[in-house]
Scaffold this motif. Structure first.
Motif, PDB file in Angstrom:
ATOM      1  N   ALA A 278      34.693 -41.760  34.998  1.00 26.87           N
ATOM      2  CA  ALA A 278      35.710 -42.755  35.351  1.00 26.87           C
ATOM      3  C   ALA A 278      35.276 -43.565  36.566  1.00 26.87           C
ATOM      4  O   ALA A 278      35.531 -44.772  36.654  1.00 26.87           O
ATOM      5  CB  ALA A 278      37.041 -42.064  35.622  1.00 26.87           C
ATOM      6  N   LEU A 279      34.608 -42.922  37.510  1.00 23.39           N
ATOM      7  CA  LEU A 279      34.117 -43.601  38.704  1.00 23.39           C
ATOM      8  C   LEU A 279      33.101 -44.680  38.332  1.00 23.39           C
ATOM      9  O   LEU A 279      33.167 -45.810  38.838  1.00 23.39           O
ATOM     10  CB  LEU A 279      33.479 -42.579  39.640  1.00 23.39           C
ATOM     11  CG  LEU A 279      32.687 -43.107  40.838  1.00 23.39           C
ATOM     12  CD1 LEU A 279      33.558 -43.953  41.750  1.00 23.39           C
ATOM     13  CD2 LEU A 279      32.064 -41.936  41.613  1.00 23.39           C
ATOM     14  N   LEU A 280      32.167 -44.344  37.462  1.00 20.90           N
ATOM     15  CA  LEU A 280      31.174 -45.319  37.034  1.00 20.90           C
ATOM     16  C   LEU A 280      31.810 -46.511  36.333  1.00 20.90           C
ATOM     17  O   LEU A 280      31.441 -47.665  36.574  1.00 20.90           O
ATOM     18  CB  LEU A 280      30.157 -44.654  36.102  1.00 20.90           C
ATOM     19  CG  LEU A 280      29.090 -43.775  36.755  1.00 20.90           C
ATOM     20  CD1 LEU A 280      28.277 -43.053  35.696  1.00 20.90           C
ATOM     21  CD2 LEU A 280      28.179 -44.623  37.638  1.00 20.90           C
ATOM     22  N   GLU A 281      32.755 -46.244  35.463  1.00 23.55           N
ATOM     23  CA  GLU A 281      33.429 -47.338  34.756  1.00 23.55           C
ATOM     24  C   GLU A 281      34.146 -48.251  35.744  1.00 23.55           C
ATOM     25  O   GLU A 281      34.064 -49.482  35.641  1.00 23.55           O
ATOM     26  CB  GLU A 281      34.422 -46.779  33.737  1.00 23.55           C
ATOM     27  CG  GLU A 281      35.111 -47.858  32.914  1.00 23.55           C
ATOM     28  CD  GLU A 281      36.025 -47.290  31.844  1.00 23.55           C
ATOM     29  OE1 GLU A 281      36.607 -48.084  31.085  1.00 23.55           O
ATOM     30  OE2 GLU A 281      36.165 -46.057  31.775  1.00 23.55           O
ATOM     31  N   TRP A 282      34.838 -47.660  36.710  1.00 23.87           N
ATOM     32  CA  TRP A 282      35.557 -48.471  37.698  1.00 23.87           C
ATOM     33  C   TRP A 282      34.581 -49.326  38.498  1.00 23.87           C
ATOM     34  O   TRP A 282      34.808 -50.514  38.731  1.00 23.87           O
ATOM     35  CB  TRP A 282      36.342 -47.556  38.636  1.00 23.87           C
ATOM     36  CG  TRP A 282      37.134 -48.306  39.674  1.00 23.87           C
ATOM     37  CD1 TRP A 282      38.396 -48.793  39.548  1.00 23.87           C
ATOM     38  CD2 TRP A 282      36.683 -48.669  40.986  1.00 23.87           C
ATOM     39  NE1 TRP A 282      38.773 -49.443  40.708  1.00 23.87           N
ATOM     40  CE2 TRP A 282      37.750 -49.381  41.602  1.00 23.87           C
ATOM     41  CE3 TRP A 282      35.504 -48.451  41.705  1.00 23.87           C
ATOM     42  CZ2 TRP A 282      37.650 -49.887  42.895  1.00 23.87           C
ATOM     43  CZ3 TRP A 282      35.408 -48.955  42.988  1.00 23.87           C
ATOM     44  CH2 TRP A 282      36.476 -49.660  43.570  1.00 23.87           C
TER      45      TRP A 282
ATOM     46  N   LEU B 215      31.452 -50.317  37.783  1.00 20.47           N
ATOM     47  CA  LEU B 215      30.773 -51.354  37.002  1.00 20.47           C
ATOM     48  C   LEU B 215      31.715 -52.507  36.661  1.00 20.47           C
ATOM     49  O   LEU B 215      31.279 -53.663  36.539  1.00 20.47           O
ATOM     50  CB  LEU B 215      30.179 -50.746  35.730  1.00 20.47           C
ATOM     51  CG  LEU B 215      28.965 -49.830  35.958  1.00 20.47           C
ATOM     52  CD1 LEU B 215      28.624 -49.067  34.694  1.00 20.47           C
ATOM     53  CD2 LEU B 215      27.760 -50.651  36.439  1.00 20.47           C
ATOM     54  N   GLN B 216      32.985 -52.221  36.535  1.00 22.88           N
ATOM     55  CA  GLN B 216      33.964 -53.275  36.264  1.00 22.88           C
ATOM     56  C   GLN B 216      34.226 -54.164  37.470  1.00 22.88           C
ATOM     57  O   GLN B 216      34.852 -55.219  37.331  1.00 22.88           O
ATOM     58  CB  GLN B 216      35.282 -52.650  35.791  1.00 22.88           C
ATOM     59  CG  GLN B 216      35.227 -52.095  34.384  1.00 22.88           C
ATOM     60  CD  GLN B 216      36.540 -51.450  33.965  1.00 22.88           C
ATOM     61  OE1 GLN B 216      37.441 -51.244  34.798  1.00 22.88           O
ATOM     62  NE2 GLN B 216      36.658 -51.128  32.691  1.00 22.88           N
ATOM     63  N   ARG B 217      33.721 -53.794  38.639  1.00 23.22           N
ATOM     64  CA  ARG B 217      33.949 -54.597  39.835  1.00 23.22           C
ATOM     65  C   ARG B 217      33.011 -55.803  39.913  1.00 23.22           C
ATOM     66  O   ARG B 217      33.199 -56.667  40.758  1.00 23.22           O
ATOM     67  CB  ARG B 217      33.803 -53.751  41.103  1.00 23.22           C
ATOM     68  CG  ARG B 217      34.790 -52.583  41.221  1.00 23.22           C
ATOM     69  CD  ARG B 217      36.211 -52.997  41.568  1.00 23.22           C
ATOM     70  NE  ARG B 217      36.879 -53.769  40.546  1.00 23.22           N
ATOM     71  CZ  ARG B 217      37.387 -53.273  39.423  1.00 23.22           C
ATOM     72  NH1 ARG B 217      37.287 -51.994  39.147  1.00 23.22           N
ATOM     73  NH2 ARG B 217      38.001 -54.063  38.552  1.00 23.22           N
ATOM     74  N   GLN B 218      31.992 -55.872  39.057  1.00 23.14           N
ATOM     75  CA  GLN B 218      31.160 -57.078  39.052  1.00 23.14           C
ATOM     76  C   GLN B 218      31.884 -58.172  38.289  1.00 23.14           C
ATOM     77  O   GLN B 218      32.218 -58.025  37.118  1.00 23.14           O
ATOM     78  CB  GLN B 218      29.778 -56.833  38.451  1.00 23.14           C
ATOM     79  CG  GLN B 218      28.858 -58.044  38.611  1.00 23.14           C
ATOM     80  CD  GLN B 218      27.390 -57.728  38.379  1.00 23.14           C
ATOM     81  OE1 GLN B 218      27.048 -56.774  37.682  1.00 23.14           O
ATOM     82  NE2 GLN B 218      26.494 -58.538  38.974  1.00 23.14           N
ATOM     83  N   ALA B 219      32.140 -59.268  38.982  1.00 26.14           N
ATOM     84  CA  ALA B 219      32.956 -60.350  38.422  1.00 26.14           C
ATOM     85  C   ALA B 219      32.096 -61.372  37.684  1.00 26.14           C
ATOM     86  O   ALA B 219      30.865 -61.295  37.665  1.00 26.14           O
ATOM     87  CB  ALA B 219      33.731 -61.028  39.549  1.00 26.14           C
TER      88      ALA B 219
ATOM     89  N   PHE C 113      30.680 -58.905  43.602  1.00 29.69           N
ATOM     90  CA  PHE C 113      31.502 -57.713  43.418  1.00 29.69           C
ATOM     91  C   PHE C 113      32.808 -57.860  44.180  1.00 29.69           C
ATOM     92  O   PHE C 113      32.836 -58.367  45.300  1.00 29.69           O
ATOM     93  CB  PHE C 113      30.758 -56.456  43.888  1.00 29.69           C
ATOM     94  CG  PHE C 113      29.844 -55.883  42.846  1.00 29.69           C
ATOM     95  CD1 PHE C 113      30.221 -54.778  42.100  1.00 29.69           C
ATOM     96  CD2 PHE C 113      28.610 -56.466  42.590  1.00 29.69           C
ATOM     97  CE1 PHE C 113      29.397 -54.249  41.118  1.00 29.69           C
ATOM     98  CE2 PHE C 113      27.765 -55.943  41.620  1.00 29.69           C
ATOM     99  CZ  PHE C 113      28.159 -54.835  40.876  1.00 29.69           C
ATOM    100  N   GLN C 114      33.864 -57.411  43.557  1.00 28.08           N
ATOM    101  CA  GLN C 114      35.199 -57.408  44.162  1.00 28.08           C
ATOM    102  C   GLN C 114      35.526 -55.998  44.637  1.00 28.08           C
ATOM    103  O   GLN C 114      35.026 -55.010  44.094  1.00 28.08           O
ATOM    104  CB  GLN C 114      36.235 -57.876  43.138  1.00 28.08           C
ATOM    105  CG  GLN C 114      36.217 -57.066  41.866  1.00 28.08           C
ATOM    106  CD  GLN C 114      37.132 -57.579  40.767  1.00 28.08           C
ATOM    107  OE1 GLN C 114      37.400 -56.863  39.823  1.00 28.08           O
ATOM    108  NE2 GLN C 114      37.611 -58.799  40.874  1.00 28.08           N
ATOM    109  N   GLY C 115      36.374 -55.901  45.632  1.00 30.76           N
ATOM    110  CA  GLY C 115      36.756 -54.587  46.143  1.00 30.76           C
ATOM    111  C   GLY C 115      37.863 -53.940  45.347  1.00 30.76           C
ATOM    112  O   GLY C 115      37.985 -52.712  45.317  1.00 30.76           O
ATOM    113  N   ARG C 116      38.678 -54.775  44.680  1.00 33.92           N
ATOM    114  CA  ARG C 116      39.787 -54.301  43.856  1.00 33.92           C
ATOM    115  C   ARG C 116      39.936 -55.237  42.660  1.00 33.92           C
ATOM    116  O   ARG C 116      39.495 -56.382  42.731  1.00 33.92           O
ATOM    117  CB  ARG C 116      41.093 -54.279  44.658  1.00 33.92           C
ATOM    118  CG  ARG C 116      41.143 -53.266  45.781  1.00 33.92           C
ATOM    119  CD  ARG C 116      42.408 -53.416  46.601  1.00 33.92           C
ATOM    120  NE  ARG C 116      42.403 -54.635  47.407  1.00 33.92           N
ATOM    121  CZ  ARG C 116      43.483 -55.184  47.958  1.00 33.92           C
ATOM    122  NH1 ARG C 116      44.673 -54.629  47.757  1.00 33.92           N
ATOM    123  NH2 ARG C 116      43.382 -56.268  48.682  1.00 33.92           N
TER     124      ARG C 116
END
Length: 331
Positions: free
Chosen positions: A222-226, A228-232, A237-240
C-alpha cells in the motif's frame, strides 16, 4: 549556496530560531555540488559547536536534553542571562550533527553519550518524541530526528526502538502513506520520516522489494502504491492527493521509493523536466514553476532530488540520513 553561507536576505529574519537548520541546507547543498572546498571547515565547526549545550553528568529524572540549540536567542531566557538555561532541540541537534559529519569533525570530541542518554527524556510513553524538554508537539518528525541522531552517533541508548516502531506503525493510514500523528492524513514528509526511521532502526532493509522475504512491520504494498501515485501529470511530486507538485516532495517521496528499491518505477525524465522548470535564473530552486524567488529549503531539496536521479557531477546521497554517502561513512 555559497552566497547564502555568508549573508542571508532579510526575509530570513523570522527564521532566526532555525539558524542551524538553514546552515544545514547550505552546507549539505554545497556538499552535493562537490564544493565543500569553498568553506572554512574549522570555522564552520566552531560556529556549530557554539550552539552545543555541554551538560557534564546527565542526572536521571531531570528531564533535560543536552543537544544543540537552534540559535542564539534559544540559548538564554529573555529575562536574564541564566547560563543553566537549556533549550536544546532535537531537530537542531540533527542538523548540527549532520553538518559536523559532512565537514569531517571528530565526534569523539563531543560528549555523545550525554546527548544519547538525555534524549531518553524526550521519548513519550507511546513511543513518540517531543523535540524539547519543556514540552511541544510530538510527531514523526522527531522520531526521525531521534533515529538519525542515534545512527550518526552510533549509540541507540537514547531511544526505545520497539516503542518508536509501534508509534510509526500507528501512523500508517488506510491509503498506505503516513500521517504525522496517528489518524492524520498521509503526507510526503511524514512518510519519508517514517520509512527512513524504520530503515535506520533496522526494521526495513535497503532495497526491500528486491529481497525474497515479503514480511515487514508496515504495509509496503500500500505504501508503494501511495508513493507512486504522488507523481503528477507535470512530472513533479505532490505531498498529498489533489495538491500541486512541489520541489521538496521530489526528495521526500522519491527518497521513500529509493529506500524501498522502487525508484525505477517513477518517470525520471518527467521529474527532471519539472525540477528544471523550478530552477531560478538567480540560482537555486523555487517551490513551484514561476513562483517567487528561490529559497534555501527548496534549493537544497531540489539538489537532493537531482542527486537521487543520478545527475552527473552531483554527489550521491545516503538518503535515509539526508547527507551525502561519503559523509555518512565518516566517523
Amino acid at each position: 549556496m555559497e552566497m547564502m553561507l555568508e549573508l542571508l536576505p532579510s526575509e530570513y529574519e523570522s527564521q532566526e530560531i532555525n539558524r542551524l537548520t538553514l546552515a544545514y541546507f547550505v552546507v549539505c547543498g554545497l556538499d552535493i555540488l562537490g564544493a565543500l572546498d569553498r568553506i572554512d571547515k574549522d570555522q564552520v565547526a566552531r560556529w556549530v559547536l557554539s550552539f552545543y549545550s555541554r551538560s557534564g553528568t546527565v542526572e536521571p529524572g531531570n528531564c533535560q536534553f543536552y543537544g544543540f540549540h537552534g540559535s542564539r536567542t534559544s540559548q538564554y531566557p529573555l529575562d536574564k542571562q541564566d547560563l543553566s538555561f537549556n533549550a536544546s532541540h532535537l531537530a537542531s541537534t540533527y542538523c548540527a550533527l549532520a553538518i559536523l559529519k559532512i565537514i569531517g569533525y571528530d565526534f569523539s570530541n563531543l560528549d555523545s553519550n550525554s546527548i544519547s542518554l538525555s534524549m531518553k527524556n524526550l521519548q513519550q510513553p507511546d513511543g513518540s518524541f517531543i523535540p524539547i524538554h519543556f514540552g511541544a508537539e510530538r510527531d514523526l518528525r522527531f522520531v526521525y530526528c531521534a533515529a538519525a541522531i542515534s545512527s550518526m552517533l552510533n549509540d541507540w541508548c537514547g531511544m526505545d526502538k520497539e516503542k518508536a516502531t509501534d508509534y510509526i506503525i500507528k501512523c500508517q493510514s488506510y491509503d498506505g502513506g503516513f500521517g504525522l500523528v496517528p489518524g492524520s492524513e498521509s503526507h510526503g514528509g511524514a512518510t519519508y520520516c517514517a520509512v527512513a526511521a524504520l530503515q535506520l532502526m533496522g526494521y526495513i532493509k535497503a532495497n526491500y522489494i528486491s529481497r525474497s522475504t515479503g514480511s515487514s512491520v508496515v504495509n509496503v504494498a500500500a505504501l508503494l502504491e501511495w508513493a507512486l501515485q504522488r507523481q503528477a501529470a507535470d512530472g513533479g511530486f505532490q505531498g498529498r492527493p489533489n495538491k500541486a507538485s512541489d520541489t521538496c516532495y521530489a526528495f521526500w517521496v522519491v527518497g521513500v521509493l529509493r529506500i524501498l528499491g522502487a525508484d525505477q518505477f517513477l518517470d525520471k525524465d518527467a521529474l527532471r523536466s519539472f525540477l528544471l522548470s523550478c530552477q531560478s535564473e538567480y540560482g537555486g530552486f523555487t517551490k513551484f514553476p514561476g513562483s517567487p524567488p528561490p529559497d534555501l529549503y527548496h534549493s537544497y531539496y531540489g539538489l537532493a532530488a537531482f542527486s537521487l536521479l543520478g545527475e552527473p557531477g552531483l554527489a550521491q546521497l545516503q538518503v535515509e540520513l539526508g547527507i551525502t554517502a561519503l559523509s555518512g561513512a565518516l566517523t
